[in-house]
Write a protein that holds these residues in place. Structure first.
Motif, PDB file in Angstrom:
ATOM      1  N   PHE A 172      96.693 105.608  62.306  1.00 33.73           N
ATOM      2  CA  PHE A 172      97.854 105.709  63.177  1.00 33.73           C
ATOM      3  C   PHE A 172      97.758 106.985  63.991  1.00 33.73           C
ATOM      4  O   PHE A 172      97.030 107.920  63.642  1.00 33.73           O
ATOM      5  N   ILE A 193     105.914 108.413  58.143  1.00 37.49           N
ATOM      6  CA  ILE A 193     105.077 107.210  58.076  1.00 37.49           C
ATOM      7  C   ILE A 193     104.571 106.992  56.653  1.00 37.49           C
ATOM      8  O   ILE A 193     104.552 105.865  56.152  1.00 37.49           O
ATOM      9  N   LYS A 197     105.757 103.421  55.268  1.00 45.75           N
ATOM     10  CA  LYS A 197     104.741 102.514  55.796  1.00 45.75           C
ATOM     11  C   LYS A 197     104.806 101.137  55.141  1.00 45.75           C
ATOM     12  O   LYS A 197     105.140 100.990  53.975  1.00 45.75           O
TER      13      LYS A 197
END
Length: 203
Positions: A172, A193, A197
């Motif tokens: 990412f 994140i 995630k």
């Protein structure tokens, strides 16, 4: 060819914006100039590399490559990123660039996450390359990226990360622009994140 040597001639030296990092008539490997550019954001190294390929042709190639990558809101009129009405980009375009680098130029990731580097040029000049990017000391999943700063853009940081999940790598990108603390902002994005995630894999 980054294994080639480059001599800092009068013509090149006179165009260096700072003249702090390179000496007149110094002979230096392009690979080392690339490391200086990516790790310590040496504007002198960037301009030297641009001049080694003809300065204006280099900028033209930058714009052609940006268009090829779908960076349609990007334009370059200098190779450094200095503020200019004709030198601009967007976070969305930088994401296209990040994807291209990640998939095609691992060497950029490898160089940009090095924590230290020193070398002696062919002219026996010692160089210590100190990274401008402190995020490499703070995040273990960092793949690579690049810092930036100008008066108009403020602090900027493009970072590529990899998450390992059961032996599979998922990448990412975090792009921070107009920041007053790019490293702290990027850490917050990375942590968010990691905590939130959902990894989608093909059956």
């Amino acid at each position: 060819n980054i294994d080639e040597d480059l001599t800092i001639t009068d013509e090149i030296y006179n165009q260096l914006p700072h003249k702090n990092d390179l000496l007149l008539n110094e002979k230096i490997k392009k690979h080392d100039l690339l490391k200086m550019a990516l790790m310590m954001s040496s504007n002198d190294a960037i301009v030297a590399l641009a001049n080694s390929a003809d300065y204006y042709s280099f900028i033209k190639n930058m714009n052609n490559k940006a268009f090829e990558l779908g960076m349609y809101q990007t334009k370059f009129d200098n190779p450094i990123g200095f503020d200019s009405a004709n030198n601009y980009s967007t976070a969305a375009d930088l994401f296209q660039l990040a994807k291209y680098i990640y998939n095609n130029h691992k060497i950029i990731g490898d160089i940009s996450k090095e924590k230290s580097y020193s070398f002696t040029s062919k002219s026996n000049i010692f160089h210590l390359v100190v990274p401008t990017n402190s995020i490499i000391d703070k995040l273990s999943n960092y793949w690579g990226g690049k810092t930036g700063f100008t008066d108009e853009a403020n602090e900027a940081l493009l970072s590529i990360f990899e998450i390992n999940d059961n032996g599979q790598k998922h990448s990412f990108v975090a792009i921070v622009i107009q920041s007053s603390n790019r490293f702290n902002d990027t850490q917050k994005i990375s942590q968010w994140i990691e905590n939130n995630k959902t990894l989608l894999t093909k059956n």
